[in-house]
Design an enzyme around this catalytic site. Structure first.
Site, PDB file in Angstrom:
ATOM      1  N   ARG B  14       0.864  -1.191   0.000  1.00 48.71           N
ATOM      2  CA  ARG B  14       0.000   0.000   0.000  1.00 48.71           C
ATOM      3  C   ARG B  14       0.902   1.243   0.000  1.00 48.71           C
ATOM      4  O   ARG B  14       1.059   1.893  -1.009  1.00 48.71           O
ATOM      5  CB  ARG B  14      -0.963  -0.021   1.207  1.00 48.71           C
ATOM      6  CG  ARG B  14      -2.112   0.974   1.067  1.00 48.71           C
ATOM      7  CD  ARG B  14      -1.762   2.370   1.491  1.00 48.71           C
ATOM      8  NE  ARG B  14      -1.282   2.430   2.883  1.00 48.71           N
ATOM      9  CZ  ARG B  14      -0.673   3.495   3.384  1.00 48.71           C
ATOM     10  NH1 ARG B  14      -0.469   4.568   2.635  1.00 48.71           N
ATOM     11  NH2 ARG B  14      -0.213   3.492   4.627  1.00 48.71           N
ATOM     12  N   ASP B  15       1.532   1.556   1.122  1.00 49.32           N
ATOM     13  CA  ASP B  15       2.415   2.728   1.188  1.00 49.32           C
ATOM     14  C   ASP B  15       3.522   2.589   0.141  1.00 49.32           C
ATOM     15  O   ASP B  15       3.930   3.565  -0.505  1.00 49.32           O
ATOM     16  CB  ASP B  15       3.016   2.847   2.591  1.00 49.32           C
ATOM     17  CG  ASP B  15       3.288   4.288   3.017  1.00 49.32           C
ATOM     18  OD1 ASP B  15       3.647   5.089   2.155  1.00 49.32           O
ATOM     19  OD2 ASP B  15       3.144   4.603   4.208  1.00 49.32           O
ATOM     20  N   HIS B  18       3.478   4.067  -3.502  1.00 47.17           N
ATOM     21  CA  HIS B  18       3.988   5.416  -3.801  1.00 47.17           C
ATOM     22  C   HIS B  18       5.383   5.349  -4.415  1.00 47.17           C
ATOM     23  O   HIS B  18       5.737   6.166  -5.263  1.00 47.17           O
ATOM     24  CB  HIS B  18       4.104   6.242  -2.513  1.00 47.17           C
ATOM     25  CG  HIS B  18       2.810   6.708  -1.940  1.00 47.17           C
ATOM     26  ND1 HIS B  18       1.979   7.590  -2.587  1.00 47.17           N
ATOM     27  CD2 HIS B  18       2.199   6.418  -0.762  1.00 47.17           C
ATOM     28  CE1 HIS B  18       0.921   7.840  -1.838  1.00 47.17           C
ATOM     29  NE2 HIS B  18       1.014   7.136  -0.718  1.00 47.17           N
ATOM     30  N   SER B 168       3.224  10.868   9.223  1.00 49.89           N
ATOM     31  CA  SER B 168       3.216  10.865   7.747  1.00 49.89           C
ATOM     32  C   SER B 168       4.444  11.518   7.146  1.00 49.89           C
ATOM     33  O   SER B 168       4.916  11.100   6.092  1.00 49.89           O
ATOM     34  CB  SER B 168       1.984  11.603   7.234  1.00 49.89           C
ATOM     35  OG  SER B 168       0.837  11.198   7.925  1.00 49.89           O
ATOM     36  N   HIS B 195       2.729   4.314  13.121  1.00 53.85           N
ATOM     37  CA  HIS B 195       3.168   4.205  11.716  1.00 53.85           C
ATOM     38  C   HIS B 195       4.247   5.257  11.494  1.00 53.85           C
ATOM     39  O   HIS B 195       3.987   6.451  11.637  1.00 53.85           O
ATOM     40  CB  HIS B 195       1.962   4.449  10.803  1.00 53.85           C
ATOM     41  CG  HIS B 195       2.283   4.512   9.335  1.00 53.85           C
ATOM     42  ND1 HIS B 195       2.115   3.444   8.482  1.00 53.85           N
ATOM     43  CD2 HIS B 195       2.733   5.537   8.552  1.00 53.85           C
ATOM     44  CE1 HIS B 195       2.439   3.799   7.232  1.00 53.85           C
ATOM     45  NE2 HIS B 195       2.826   5.065   7.257  1.00 53.85           N
ATOM     46  N   HIS B 197       7.616   7.076   9.334  1.00 51.25           N
ATOM     47  CA  HIS B 197       8.357   7.283   8.081  1.00 51.25           C
ATOM     48  C   HIS B 197       9.791   7.639   8.443  1.00 51.25           C
ATOM     49  O   HIS B 197      10.062   8.156   9.533  1.00 51.25           O
ATOM     50  CB  HIS B 197       7.706   8.364   7.209  1.00 51.25           C
ATOM     51  CG  HIS B 197       6.574   7.809   6.396  1.00 51.25           C
ATOM     52  ND1 HIS B 197       6.745   7.257   5.151  1.00 51.25           N
ATOM     53  CD2 HIS B 197       5.266   7.671   6.689  1.00 51.25           C
ATOM     54  CE1 HIS B 197       5.584   6.826   4.690  1.00 51.25           C
ATOM     55  NE2 HIS B 197       4.651   7.058   5.602  1.00 51.25           N
ATOM     56  N   TYR B 286       3.718  18.339   4.045  1.00 52.59           N
ATOM     57  CA  TYR B 286       3.246  17.366   3.063  1.00 52.59           C
ATOM     58  C   TYR B 286       4.224  17.250   1.904  1.00 52.59           C
ATOM     59  O   TYR B 286       4.752  18.256   1.428  1.00 52.59           O
ATOM     60  CB  TYR B 286       1.908  17.814   2.470  1.00 52.59           C
ATOM     61  CG  TYR B 286       0.762  17.746   3.414  1.00 52.59           C
ATOM     62  CD1 TYR B 286      -0.117  16.665   3.415  1.00 52.59           C
ATOM     63  CD2 TYR B 286       0.543  18.773   4.322  1.00 52.59           C
ATOM     64  CE1 TYR B 286      -1.179  16.611   4.296  1.00 52.59           C
ATOM     65  CE2 TYR B 286      -0.516  18.724   5.209  1.00 52.59           C
ATOM     66  CZ  TYR B 286      -1.373  17.640   5.188  1.00 52.59           C
ATOM     67  OH  TYR B 286      -2.415  17.586   6.068  1.00 52.59           O
TER      68      TYR B 286
END
Lengths: 336, 336
Positions: B14-15, B18, B168, B195, B197, B286
């Protein structure tokens, strides 16, 4: 004089040489060192990956003589000091003198964590030459903390200005780093340093824990360029320390730029944590054992990882490679 | 029933989409999911990188319809449960029903950290469908801990079995993770998840801190395959937790093997921390802001990083992209 909370030594031009088959050119070293100097990095280590005199069939031949590389780095540095690594037994006092004569100002004398006594002559010489001097205790995960303290004290009494805990296999867990740095901080007067490897994706975590416990010297490698899975990524470390209000004196944007524009193109492939580097960190063994273990695994029809884990448990060191076949043979008998 | 201290959800399907331009094929998903299932990974997330319905001009078109990929994963899993991500506003209740009908058993409903209220309908539907349900609070670094607790409580009261803190942008520092997990653990009854990163090379450090503070659900991606600098590398996480005597129920050697043999060949290039991913983590913004900031930087002759850092300070969110030009213009005036 720049005020710093943490003094960073950049090792991409030494530890990083492992990652590119010791192929640095004078042009590459000049470009990297010049950019690091302009970014205000205080110390830049330049040597064969295994230190002065490492260029050999056994450790890998350097494409360019390391003395030429040291000179090249010195010639472009306005504020940064160029350092050299020396492992007694590989490098000699003559090579240390030559490097100092060429302008190296930092000597890092490295031994296995149980063999600090062999560093005496070299640490004393480096001090006599007027160099800043680091004692570098490699494979520090292999001994209990009391033993590490004992060995660090030897380096301190020989005259080292700083003693480093070196996690050569990237095997230390954060709580193990904490215990070790705390003990050294309590029992030594000199600066404490920490050198991480990223085999367990813990290089940054361990470096931060070390700093939290009082280490004031830490190593980084731009773009992780180092042996195994590489080291603590310098430009990221500088960013994180900046976010934590710990000053390194290093220009963050210049570090980001040089990583992307000057160092990244040198990498043959990006550093990542592969199956091989992961198992080395997990087992806590020398990278040179990997190939031997794979051969023995094939011969005895066992898993090379089981061999490496067992070697780690037995704390087998370099020079004991015959143990690898013994362990493989024992594992094969057990599995019948 | 496997006894686990830590429940790992694998997000490479899923991730990770990207990182490869949403180009997963049915064959790739089957091979990866089958190997993960055989390694005893409990949950495997399969969706477009931006969740169900993410395939679009705006977020990137999927090469293969995600419902086909979900079916493909379900068809090869004997013990693992397949999960889906859904961002209300991108994915719809109809898509969630369809995924459940195809065999998905875990629903992760994701919102910006201040907008948990939009997850109510979807969390309730997932529970009605009999799915295990996670509330996923994205960009969790952008609000103080009290606000995070308030939003997590909303998801809890809607019926989520687990609430995740989602870093994120890879912007959280370990002490910030500690504070957040501790607060959620104290004030919620449901499971806490994390989660990470890796933009600041802290994915592993933060995941371990989260577990230390009581998080029992964590995400990993094999070979770091995820957005930005990727996520916590699953096979490394399993190794580290094994060394720490925390059980995941996952077969370590099978994870190492599948990472090297099945996932690594899918990567277009290895995941690393580049200048772009580093500045996103440092500024805490972002990833979609990066290109806009570079354009504005060019127009106003300022450094794009100064724009991003300022946007991070102002906590600008998606949809406020017009602020980017405003900030660039202000910075340009200041520098005159």
């Amino acid at each position: 004089m720049v005020k710093r909370d943490v003094t960073v030594t950049e090792v991409a031009l030494r530890d990083g040489s492992h990652a590119i088959g010791h192929s640095y050119t004078i042009d590459q070293v000049q470009k990297v060192a010049k950019a690091l100097d302009e970014a205000n990095v205080p110390y830049i280590e330049v040597s064969h990956g295994d230190g002065l005199g490492g260029s050999s069939l056994q450790y890998g031949r350097s494409k360019t003589n390391e003395m030429e590389l040291i000179s090249a780095a010195v010639s472009v540095c306005k504020q940064a000091r160029v350092g050299v690594l020396l492992l007694p037994g590989i490098g000699t006092v003559e090579e240390l003198k030559e490097a100092e004569n060429l302008g190296a100002r930092l000597a890092r004398i490295a031994t296995h964590v149980t063999e600090a006594d062999v560093s005496k002559q070299h640490i004393q010489l480096a001090k006599e030459l007027g160099m800043e001097t680091v004692g570098f205790l490699m494979m520090a995960h292999m001994v209990p903390t009391e033993k590490l303290v004992e060995q660090a004290k030897l380096m301190e009494c020989y005259g080292a200005d700083t003693v480093y805990i070196v996690d050569s296999a990237g095997a230390l867990l954060p709580h193990e780093v904490k215990e070790r740095v705390k003990a050294l901080k309590n029992q030594l007067k000199v600066n404490i340093g920490f050198h991480a490897h990223n085999n367990l994706s813990l290089a940054m975590a361990n470096t931060l824990v070390a700093i939290e416990e009082g280490a004031t010297w830490v190593d980084g490698s731009v773009r992780c360029l180092g042996a195994g899975a590489g080291n603590t990524q310098t430009e990221v470390l500088v960013s994180v320390l900046d976010r934590m209000n710990r000053s390194t004196g290093i220009d963050l944007y210049k570090m980001m730029d040089l990583a992307e524009e000057i160092v990244a193109p040198i990498l043959e492939k990006p550093q990542e944590i592969t199956k091989g580097s992961l198992i080395l960190g997990y087992a806590g063994v020398y990278s040179s054992f990997l190939l031997h273990a794979e051969r023995a695994a094939h011969k005895f029809n066992v898993d090379s990882r089981d061999i490496l884990v067992e070697l780690g448990k037995r704390r087998v060191v370099g020079g004991q490679e015959d143990m690898i076949v013994d362990v493989a043979s024992e594992l094969a008998k057990k599995s019948i």
